[in-house]
Design a protein around this motif. Structure first.
Motif, mmCIF file in Angstrom:
data_model
loop_
_atom_site.group_PDB
_atom_site.id
_atom_site.type_symbol
_atom_site.label_atom_id
_atom_site.label_comp_id
_atom_site.label_asym_id
_atom_site.label_seq_id
_atom_site.Cartn_x
_atom_site.Cartn_y
_atom_site.Cartn_z
ATOM 1 N N GLY A 28 0.788 -1.229 0.000
ATOM 2 C CA GLY A 28 0.000 0.000 0.000
ATOM 3 C C GLY A 28 0.817 1.274 0.000
ATOM 4 O O GLY A 28 0.446 2.256 -0.632
ATOM 5 N N GLU A 29 1.929 1.264 0.706
ATOM 6 C CA GLU A 29 2.748 2.469 0.771
ATOM 7 C C GLU A 29 3.529 2.692 -0.525
ATOM 8 O O GLU A 29 3.667 3.814 -0.992
ATOM 9 C CB GLU A 29 3.712 2.376 1.945
ATOM 10 N N MET A 30 4.003 1.602 -1.119
ATOM 11 C CA MET A 30 4.780 1.721 -2.352
ATOM 12 C C MET A 30 3.892 1.984 -3.570
ATOM 13 O O MET A 30 4.285 2.707 -4.471
ATOM 14 C CB MET A 30 5.585 0.436 -2.590
ATOM 15 N N ARG A 31 2.730 1.346 -3.585
ATOM 16 C CA ARG A 31 1.807 1.461 -4.730
ATOM 17 C C ARG A 31 0.398 1.768 -4.213
ATOM 18 O O ARG A 31 -0.440 0.871 -4.123
ATOM 19 C CB ARG A 31 1.809 0.155 -5.508
ATOM 20 N N PRO A 32 0.142 3.035 -3.910
ATOM 21 C CA PRO A 32 -1.167 3.380 -3.319
ATOM 22 C C PRO A 32 -2.348 3.109 -4.251
ATOM 23 O O PRO A 32 -3.466 2.930 -3.775
ATOM 24 C CB PRO A 32 -1.046 4.863 -3.000
ATOM 25 N N TRP A 33 -2.115 3.024 -5.532
ATOM 26 C CA TRP A 33 -3.209 2.739 -6.457
ATOM 27 C C TRP A 33 -3.712 1.302 -6.316
ATOM 28 O O TRP A 33 -4.803 0.970 -6.783
ATOM 29 C CB TRP A 33 -2.784 3.015 -7.905
ATOM 30 N N LEU A 34 -2.936 0.431 -5.654
ATOM 31 C CA LEU A 34 -3.373 -0.953 -5.425
ATOM 32 C C LEU A 34 -4.322 -1.096 -4.243
ATOM 33 O O LEU A 34 -5.037 -2.092 -4.140
ATOM 34 C CB LEU A 34 -2.155 -1.853 -5.173
ATOM 35 N N LEU A 35 -4.313 -0.123 -3.325
ATOM 36 C CA LEU A 35 -5.136 -0.235 -2.121
ATOM 37 C C LEU A 35 -6.624 -0.446 -2.403
ATOM 38 O O LEU A 35 -7.212 -1.389 -1.867
ATOM 39 C CB LEU A 35 -4.944 0.990 -1.231
ATOM 40 N N PRO A 36 -7.271 0.407 -3.186
ATOM 41 C CA PRO A 36 -8.726 0.209 -3.382
ATOM 42 C C PRO A 36 -9.113 -1.152 -3.949
ATOM 43 O O PRO A 36 -9.979 -1.823 -3.391
ATOM 44 C CB PRO A 36 -9.121 1.357 -4.314
ATOM 45 N N PRO A 37 -8.470 -1.619 -5.041
ATOM 46 C CA PRO A 37 -8.899 -2.931 -5.544
ATOM 47 C C PRO A 37 -8.636 -4.082 -4.572
ATOM 48 O O PRO A 37 -9.441 -5.009 -4.482
ATOM 49 C CB PRO A 37 -8.116 -3.128 -6.839
ATOM 50 N N LEU A 38 -7.514 -4.011 -3.848
ATOM 51 C CA LEU A 38 -7.218 -5.085 -2.901
ATOM 52 C C LEU A 38 -8.214 -5.104 -1.751
ATOM 53 O O LEU A 38 -8.714 -6.172 -1.363
ATOM 54 C CB LEU A 38 -5.797 -4.940 -2.361
ATOM 55 N N LEU A 39 -8.526 -3.949 -1.204
ATOM 56 C CA LEU A 39 -9.468 -3.898 -0.085
ATOM 57 C C LEU A 39 -10.897 -4.223 -0.529
ATOM 58 O O LEU A 39 -11.630 -4.903 0.196
ATOM 59 C CB LEU A 39 -9.402 -2.537 0.596
ATOM 60 N N ILE A 40 -11.279 -3.766 -1.706
ATOM 61 C CA ILE A 40 -12.612 -4.110 -2.225
ATOM 62 C C ILE A 40 -12.710 -5.612 -2.475
ATOM 63 O O ILE A 40 -13.726 -6.240 -2.166
ATOM 64 C CB ILE A 40 -12.934 -3.296 -3.490
ATOM 65 N N GLY A 41 -11.641 -6.204 -3.000
ATOM 66 C CA GLY A 41 -11.621 -7.651 -3.203
ATOM 67 C C GLY A 41 -11.768 -8.411 -1.898
ATOM 68 O O GLY A 41 -12.485 -9.407 -1.821
ATOM 69 N N ALA A 42 -11.101 -7.923 -0.851
ATOM 70 C CA ALA A 42 -11.210 -8.571 0.457
ATOM 71 C C ALA A 42 -12.627 -8.459 1.007
ATOM 72 O O ALA A 42 -13.171 -9.421 1.555
ATOM 73 C CB ALA A 42 -10.213 -7.948 1.440
ATOM 74 N N ILE A 43 -13.244 -7.297 0.840
ATOM 75 C CA ILE A 43 -14.617 -7.105 1.322
ATOM 76 C C ILE A 43 -15.584 -8.007 0.568
ATOM 77 O O ILE A 43 -16.495 -8.591 1.159
ATOM 78 C CB ILE A 43 -15.018 -5.623 1.211
ATOM 79 N N VAL A 44 -15.373 -8.151 -0.729
ATOM 80 C CA VAL A 44 -16.238 -9.022 -1.535
ATOM 81 C C VAL A 44 -16.075 -10.478 -1.085
ATOM 82 O O VAL A 44 -17.064 -11.205 -0.940
ATOM 83 C CB VAL A 44 -15.932 -8.855 -3.037
ATOM 84 N N LEU A 45 -14.837 -10.911 -0.853
ATOM 85 C CA LEU A 45 -14.618 -12.289 -0.416
ATOM 86 C C LEU A 45 -15.216 -12.564 0.960
ATOM 87 O O LEU A 45 -15.725 -13.650 1.220
ATOM 88 C CB LEU A 45 -13.122 -12.615 -0.396
ATOM 89 N N MET A 46 -15.151 -11.565 1.849
ATOM 90 C CA MET A 46 -15.720 -11.744 3.190
ATOM 91 C C MET A 46 -17.225 -11.504 3.201
ATOM 92 O O MET A 46 -17.868 -11.738 4.213
ATOM 93 C CB MET A 46 -15.057 -10.786 4.182
ATOM 94 N N ARG A 47 -17.760 -11.035 2.108
ATOM 95 C CA ARG A 47 -19.176 -10.662 2.012
ATOM 96 C C ARG A 47 -19.523 -9.612 3.063
ATOM 97 O O ARG A 47 -20.551 -9.670 3.727
ATOM 98 C CB ARG A 47 -20.089 -11.868 2.151
#
Length: 74
Positions: A28-47
């Motif tokens: 997240g610190e090195m590539r802040p543009w990755l944060l939204p898709p990664l966190l949204i993916g985690a939320i989708v997987l956890m429902r």
């Protein structure tokens, strides 16, 4: 309501969500543009939130224990 068809599938979704959150923390610190898709993916997987995932796991286990077995139907 939240339960999955199998405990293994539910645990697999949780593991995937943990991996995505860990990747968000690590990269997240090195590539802040990755944060939204990664966190949204985690939320989708956890429902939803981690508590929603945990409640789904509890409901899945409860459904498995309360489900009539094929052997008992005879």
């Amino acid at each position: 309501m939240y339960c999955s068809r199998s405990i293994f599938g539910h645990l697999l979704r949780g593991l995937g969500a943990v991996v995505l959150v860990a990747m968000a923390v690590i990269y997240g610190e090195m590539r802040p543009w990755l944060l939204p898709p990664l966190l949204i993916g985690a939320i989708v997987l956890m429902r939803g939130c981690p508590m929603c995932w945990l409640m789904g796991l509890v409901e899945t286990i409860a459904e498995r224990r309360n489900a009539p077995h094929a052997d008992e139907a005879r």
